[in-house]
Motif scaffolding. Structure first.
Motif, mmCIF file in Angstrom:
data_model
loop_
_atom_site.group_PDB
_atom_site.id
_atom_site.type_symbol
_atom_site.label_atom_id
_atom_site.label_comp_id
_atom_site.label_asym_id
_atom_site.label_seq_id
_atom_site.Cartn_x
_atom_site.Cartn_y
_atom_site.Cartn_z
ATOM 1 N N GLU A 7 0.837 -1.203 0.000
ATOM 2 C CA GLU A 7 0.000 0.000 0.000
ATOM 3 C C GLU A 7 0.871 1.251 0.000
ATOM 4 O O GLU A 7 0.959 1.980 0.994
ATOM 5 N N PRO A 8 1.561 1.529 -1.089
ATOM 6 C CA PRO A 8 2.511 2.647 -1.121
ATOM 7 C C PRO A 8 1.828 4.014 -1.258
ATOM 8 O O PRO A 8 1.510 4.464 -2.360
ATOM 9 N N SER A 9 1.606 4.672 -0.130
ATOM 10 C CA SER A 9 1.068 6.034 -0.150
ATOM 11 C C SER A 9 1.636 6.795 1.039
ATOM 12 O O SER A 9 1.882 6.200 2.097
ATOM 13 N N PRO A 10 1.872 8.102 0.896
ATOM 14 C CA PRO A 10 2.416 8.878 2.018
ATOM 15 C C PRO A 10 1.562 8.773 3.277
ATOM 16 O O PRO A 10 2.090 8.655 4.381
ATOM 17 N N ALA A 11 0.241 8.805 3.118
ATOM 18 C CA ALA A 11 -0.638 8.749 4.284
ATOM 19 C C ALA A 11 -0.469 7.438 5.039
ATOM 20 O O ALA A 11 -0.431 7.414 6.274
ATOM 21 N N TYR A 12 -0.372 6.341 4.276
ATOM 22 C CA TYR A 12 -0.209 5.026 4.912
ATOM 23 C C TYR A 12 1.111 4.958 5.662
ATOM 24 O O TYR A 12 1.173 4.526 6.820
ATOM 25 N N TYR A 13 2.198 5.402 5.023
ATOM 26 C CA TYR A 13 3.505 5.311 5.658
ATOM 27 C C TYR A 13 3.594 6.223 6.885
ATOM 28 O O TYR A 13 4.184 5.854 7.906
ATOM 29 N N GLU A 14 3.033 7.409 6.812
ATOM 30 C CA GLU A 14 3.050 8.300 7.967
ATOM 31 C C GLU A 14 2.282 7.676 9.134
ATOM 32 O O GLU A 14 2.712 7.755 10.288
ATOM 33 N N ARG A 15 1.156 7.052 8.829
ATOM 34 C CA ARG A 15 0.360 6.403 9.869
ATOM 35 C C ARG A 15 1.117 5.231 10.480
ATOM 36 O O ARG A 15 1.141 5.040 11.701
ATOM 37 N N LEU A 16 1.773 4.441 9.630
ATOM 38 C CA LEU A 16 2.522 3.281 10.100
ATOM 39 C C LEU A 16 3.678 3.688 11.009
ATOM 40 O O LEU A 16 3.855 3.126 12.103
#
Length: 260
Positions: free
Chosen positions: A72-81
């Motif tokens: 799930e490569p998205s900035p929002a996902y990575y920031e949340r993770l």
């Protein structure tokens, strides 16, 4: 399979065991959730005296679950993770009791971060540690925060930009782990550390741990002000009054159950 096993002995020593051996105990979102929930619950439990963070299988922890991250490569996902991971790491410091990493096999990237964030660490002599994200093009930024607060600056930077492993003995000499033991003596070495901790008053250790992490992040004058206030409060605690009196009278202190 239960991702995080929990065991408690009669002293209030809790062992949390990462239990994804087939994935080298990688920190999936579910594993992070399980760890965060466990740490938060233990922080509210006045009967806990120490926490051991262990792992099943052949490795301590291989860091984040890269397959899950890549799906799930998205900035929002990575920031949340990474925010979730950061909160789990900080929850270790928020615990009022010492957390001891029992390290065997590999501890890489966020797995090395876990070791660095624990208050104490005991490693088997065959353990290897690295912040190896740079090898796949991902600088271990968040692990670097913990690493640089454990080891000298140049050593931390070298580990971060090369991704190379350090041995258990190298990790000990750098200050990343406290003790190294043969694999078959690892539990005995962890127990020796635990036994020393639980012999002390819980309130004293809790007060000291909180101060330790507060003062290390501020200027020296502010640190001394905080330390002086903390020590004065500590001295008025019944456990300290009894301990000092026992020292004066050349006897062993008699601490109440509430103190220990």
């Amino acid at each position: 399979m239960t991702l995080l096993l929990q065991d408690r002995d009669e002293r209030g020593v809790v062992t949390l065991t990462l239990n994804r051996p087939q994935a080298f105990n990688a920190l999936s979102e579910a594993m992070l959730t399980a760890l965060g929930d466990a740490f938060d619950a233990l922080a509210e439990d006045q009967t806990v005296r120490a926490v051991i963070l262990a792992a099943s299988g052949t490795a301590f922890c291989a860091g984040h679950d890269l397959k899950e991250m890549r799906a799930e490569p998205s900035p929002a996902y990575y920031e949340r993770l990474f925010a979730q991971c950061t909160n789990v790491m900080l929850s270790i410091q928020r615990l009022p009791v010492p957390v001891i990493a029992r390290v065997h096999g590999l501890a890489t990237a966020a797995g090395c971060q876990l070791v660095a964030m624990c208050d104490l660490a005991v490693a088997s002599d065959d353990a290897r540690l690295a912040v190896s994200g740079v090898n796949v093009g991902l600088f271990c930024a968040t692990p670097g925060v913990a690493l640089s607060r454990n080891v000298p600056r140049k050593a931390a930077f070298e580990m971060l930009v090369t991704g190379e492993f350090v041995s258990a003995e190298q990790a000990r000499s750098l200050g990343l782990v406290n003790r190294v033991a043969a694999a078959d003596a690892l539990d005995d070495e962890v127990e020796a550390l635990v036994a020393s901790i639980v012999a002390k008053p819980r309130v004293t250790v809790a007060m000291g741990k909180a101060l330790f992490y507060r003062q290390i992040e501020v200027d020296i004058e502010s640190a001394y002000v905080d330390a002086s206030t903390t020590m004065a409060c500590n001295m008025m605690d019944p456990s300290a009054l009894e301990g000092v009196q026992a020292f004066i009278e050349k006897r062993s202190p008699t601490w109440s159950v509430a103190s220990t």
